[in-house]
Structures are given as C-alpha cells and as structure tokens.
Design an enzyme around this catalytic site. Sequence first.
Site, PDB file in Angstrom:
ATOM      1  N   LEU A 190       0.852  -1.198   0.000  1.00 19.83           N
ATOM      2  CA  LEU A 190       0.000   0.000   0.000  1.00 19.83           C
ATOM      3  C   LEU A 190       0.891   1.254   0.000  1.00 19.83           C
ATOM      4  O   LEU A 190       0.911   2.013   0.953  1.00 19.83           O
ATOM      5  CB  LEU A 190      -0.898  -0.039   1.243  1.00 19.83           C
ATOM      6  CG  LEU A 190      -2.133   0.861   1.299  1.00 19.83           C
ATOM      7  CD1 LEU A 190      -2.920   0.810   0.011  1.00 19.83           C
ATOM      8  CD2 LEU A 190      -3.021   0.461   2.461  1.00 19.83           C
ATOM      9  N   HIS A 191       1.644   1.447  -1.054  1.00 26.13           N
ATOM     10  CA  HIS A 191       2.539   2.601  -1.118  1.00 26.13           C
ATOM     11  C   HIS A 191       1.771   3.817  -1.618  1.00 26.13           C
ATOM     12  O   HIS A 191       0.549   3.816  -1.674  1.00 26.13           O
ATOM     13  CB  HIS A 191       3.762   2.285  -1.990  1.00 26.13           C
ATOM     14  CG  HIS A 191       3.414   1.998  -3.409  1.00 26.13           C
ATOM     15  ND1 HIS A 191       3.417   2.967  -4.368  1.00 26.13           N
ATOM     16  CD2 HIS A 191       3.006   0.864  -4.021  1.00 26.13           C
ATOM     17  CE1 HIS A 191       3.048   2.435  -5.520  1.00 26.13           C
ATOM     18  NE2 HIS A 191       2.799   1.159  -5.337  1.00 26.13           N
ATOM     19  N   THR A 192       2.483   4.867  -1.987  1.00 27.86           N
ATOM     20  CA  THR A 192       1.835   6.144  -2.253  1.00 27.86           C
ATOM     21  C   THR A 192       0.697   6.070  -3.268  1.00 27.86           C
ATOM     22  O   THR A 192      -0.387   6.571  -3.037  1.00 27.86           O
ATOM     23  CB  THR A 192       2.879   7.156  -2.761  1.00 27.86           C
ATOM     24  OG1 THR A 192       4.018   7.052  -1.938  1.00 27.86           O
ATOM     25  CG2 THR A 192       2.322   8.559  -2.688  1.00 27.86           C
TER      26      THR A 192
END
Lengths: 601, 88
Positions: free
Chosen positions: B14-16
Amino acid sequence: MTIQDFSSADVVEKQSKTENGNGNQMVMKGIPSSPGIIIGKAFVIKQESLIVPDEKIPSDQINDELNRFDNAQSDLVQQFLLSLNRVKSETGNIAAIMETNLLILSDPVITDSIKNTIKKGFSAESAVVQEFEKQRNYFKNTKDEILRERAVELDHIKQMLISVLKNQCINYSVAKNSIVVAHSLTTTDIVNFKEAGVIAFITEIGSIASHASILARSFDIPAVIGVKNACEAIHDSNDLIVDGFAGIVINRPRKVFIERYTKKISEIEEHKRRLGALVKMPAETIDGKKIQILTNVNFLDDVRTGVLNGADGVGLVRSENLIMELKKIPEEDTQYNWYKEISDRAYPTPVSIRVFDIGSDKYSEGLPFNEENPALGFRGIRFLLSRKDIFETQLRAILRASVNKNIKILLPMISSLHEVEYTIELLDICKKKLDEEGIPYDTNIPIGVMIETPAAALIADGLSEAVNFFSIGTNDLTQYTLAADRTNELVSDIFDSFHPAVLRLIKLTIEAANQKNIPVGVCGELAGHAASTDLLLGLGISELSVAPSIILELKNRIRNSSYQKTKQLADDILHCSSYKGVRERLDLALKDLTIIEEKDN
Amino acid sequence: MIEAEVTVKNRAGLHTRPAAALVKIAAKYKSEIYLVRDKFSINAKSIIGVMTLAAEQGSKLLIKADGNDEAQALQELINLFDAGFGEI
C-alpha cells in the site's frame, strides 16, 4: 556516441577554475539532475525566511485566523488543481505525484489538527509548521524507506501553505525564456515555470530522486541542483550556461565557452533527431516478438542515459565500479546509497545488480599478488565466498536498498551449483539479521547467475532449479570456452563469440532456462553486436543488456527483424561446425551491417 | 456499521499510489470509513494515515464503514483491494 559524450566538464573546469572575480566567468559545480544544455539569462528567486516561531494570537482573533487558514488552503487547492489539469496529458507519473500532494494538502486529519492548534491561540503559520513538523518527524523516523522520502514532499507543501498565508506568491510568468535560480523548488513551481516557458532550473538544494527532479526530467528541462550559494553568486539577468549532463553552471561565460556550448547544443539536437523517434517504441520484431532491452550501468548517470534512450530497465549494474571509483571496498551505507539511487532512478523498471566481480587484475587488497593467471583465478564469486565479511556487507546493502522491489541479485563467475547454494545461505543469514533489526527489504528478491564459464552453461539445467534468471556474459564465455585470453592480441583471431562452441553453449543455456520458464538475457559484448542481434533473437533470448548508447540502434535492428527468419538463421548456424561456416551464413543473412562494439565488458 | 477483511495483494504494498487511489474512493462517500491494522485504526480519507499504515503485500486490513452509503463504499473498497490497486 552517447548523449553524455556531449558534456566536457573537465575541460571547462581546468580552464577557468581560477577566475572567480566579479564580472568574470565563474564555474559552479552541482549535481546533474536533468540532462541537456542551455544558454540563457538568469531569473533569481530570493528565498524569504519561512521559519515561523511559536507565534501566539489574542483569543478574539482566532476566528479570523481560522478563516485565513481556510482561504490559504483553498487557494492552494485551486492552484494545485490548475497545475494538475495542465499535467493531465503528460505522463501518469507526474499526475500521480501531484495528486498525492493535493491529497496531503486537503487531508482531513491534518486540517483538523491545524485548526485545533489555531483554536488554542496559535497563528495559522505556527499551526501549519507545528502540524507538518509532527507528521514529518513521524515520516522521517519510520522504517519504511519510501515513506521517509515523502517527508520532503511534506516540507514543500508546508512551505507553499506558508507562502500563501504570507502572500509571497511567485509571479511565474516573468520568468519566461529564462533560467530559474532558486534555493529549492516545489513540484507546483516546476509545473508553473514550465507553463511560463522557463528553459532551465538551478537550485541550491534538492535530491536527484526528488519529485522536482523527476518532473524536470519528464518535462525535458535541463536542471542542475545542489549548486551552493547560487542565489547569491548569480544575479538577475546574468548570462548563464547550464550543463545538465555534467552538473555544471557557468556564470557570465566567456565567448569561447558560449561558442563551444552552442556547437554542443546543435550536436545533441542532431543526435536526437536521428534516433529519438524510437525511444518510446517497443523492441518488437515485425512479426510481433517482444524483446526487453536493458541498459548496462557503470556509473549512476548511465541509468538516466539508459532511460532517456528508452531502456526497459537495468540489466547489469557492475558494482565493482564503485570499488574502482573509491579505490577501496565501500562501506555498507555508501553501497546502500548507490544501489538505492539506481533503484529509484530506474523504478518501476527492474535493476540487476551484479555483486563485486573482482580479481587480482582489478583490485589487490586482500588478494594474492601476481596470480599466475588471474582470469582463471581467485575472482568473482570465489573471492566473495572466501571473504564473507565483504560479501555479507554487500548483500546487506543490496537487501536494504531493495525496498522498491525492483532489485535483482546477479552472481558472477559461477562454475558450480554449490556456489549458488552457499550464497543463498549467506543471503538468508543477512535477511534474518535484518529481520531482527527490523530493517525492511524485499523478502522475495530474485537471484540470478551469470553464465560465463562453460561449466555453468553445461550445468544450466541444475542451476535453473536454484535461481530465478540467467544472464549470459558472452565475453568471458568466449574466452573460457576457446581458451583465448580476451586481452591478448596474439590470440585475438581465436577469440570469437560466433564460434559454434560458444553458440552451442548459449543454446544449451537458453534451453535450460526455457525448461524452467525463467528469463535469460545476454549482457556481454555480443548483445550490442549488430551482426549477432538476429542470431540471439533466433536462439530465443528474451533480454539484451547493452551500453546506453547502443539501445536505440539495437531497437532499430530488432524492429526490422523477423523472428521467424531469425529462428531459421539460428538453426542453420547451430549446424555449422566451423566458425567460418557461421560467418558465411551470417553474411548471407545480414547485409550491410555496421558492427557496434561496447568496450570494457 | 459494516466491516470486511481485505488483503493487500499487489507486490509493492500500500505505497503512495495505491494509497492515493484508496483515499480518493473513500472521500467520495459520506460515511465514516476506517482502516484497522493490528488494533491501529486510521481514517481512510486521510492520505497521511493510509501511508503510515505501511501495509505490505500479504498484510490483512479491516475496513469499517459507517453511514448512509456504507454498503456501496465498502464494496468499492473491497473491489479496489481485490484488484491489487490495478498493479497485479
């Protein structure tokens, strides 16, 4: 010629380092952030002091202060939306960055917290600083590498909010056709300046991986960052040369430099015209077979040049170059920074880092002196497995840098399966230690081996069970197969990568890889050899990794080939028993070839 | 209030970018929406909150939605997680 060849940084430095007086030419060194050369006039943005102390306000002003914050926030949101609309047509990457910034700016949790601080009697500026500092510290202290970098974005948004609160808006349009010189620039600044027609950027601070740098590169606007005291040394309307390849800024250049750089600019334009059209096109044969074209990396800049030329990733990072450059085995953090930087620049495309491939001919510390025969001696994986301290440090640095999940590890000079098994054991130990220390890394980091000894090619079936990919190093494979030293001129006629024995070993390797469905590439000189492109295609290679300067030529060649025909060619050639036969068949199939060579493999 | 457990499926976690996609969807709804991971609960409309979850591939999160449009919101978010944020 690579695009980098256009820069002549050292010449410039030698000739004019001594002239630093007022009115005289001054050469300033920074970090190359976005390539290109520009000659133009300066537009200097003086940095206002943005530090706001814990400023209190009387309680009857709290409502006004809340309104002031609301207005500043919605002004900035509007400004962001305008910028966002302008970049919508550009690459998705830029729009995504700006969208994230917009979401941070309007984040309900942050907004509530700022308003609560204002309600406690602080000025809007103070409340903004307090909240952003709090979030920033959290981001900075987190173990998550990607998150830590977002801290810089937070700073930019904070600065913009304060600028708006203080009505310090930059009038972007006056910078038309000039070179912007600033302490730092935000992504919004870059977009607005691009719209206003700015031709280059110079900043005093900034990182090469920052969004502002990425934006400048995407917009193809040359930029040099990290130029100390640029805002003081450079005055409005000064003549400037910006060399975004070398990271050099020349303030008030002498005529001779203006002439030299003008010539360079026209050379670059000619180069771009010639092959530029191919950059964004896939390397696909006329009958639809797609090949990954990757770039070899010796120095950081090669990543960018590779990407500029349309590489699908980095096929080979020669990590020993870091040793050559520093004249010692670098410490873990130095290595980590280098690998991370490469990973960032190449992201989201993959990066294969080959662990130190050193032998006594390249590096002497801790190695036996005067090996009788260094090429057959204590080198590559053999050296690393005997010096676990060095190997472990490198593996740790690579693992730590792998948080983007685009790094692969490549092992050189493999001749036995147990060398791979030992390495995997060592890698597991490193992973375990990192787990204990709570340091993140890519738990599924792929491992591959160089196929550069005949032994490795002959046991490729066994190796394919243990690893995730193969990379064939044709130079060493040729020298070891034919027992011909590649540096010995007396046997240079024997050293021939088209020898049927070499080609059969390549074929064996490809078959083993196909059996296990793992990718197999070529990263030796043969990959960049125009005559061999068709042959390698026909043999079933899925990736070719070459010097950045060769990518477009290679792409051009592949786009004019037919996979069906190359398969026939490969079949015929594998049945030749002499390399004369190979040559004849190649000549027959491929007319008017230019041989492109990559040295130093 | 309704809730559902989801798994982060894309490799990068769940990165940017996925976080931004998630927040944009959550923000469309009037319902209050929370993401819970190991008792740590954050407002799903806060990009800062979602990013600080640092949810990697394979981690399990609980989505809680409360409001008139909760069912629709929950379903759209589940779809987003199931599709691996379009990255698989």
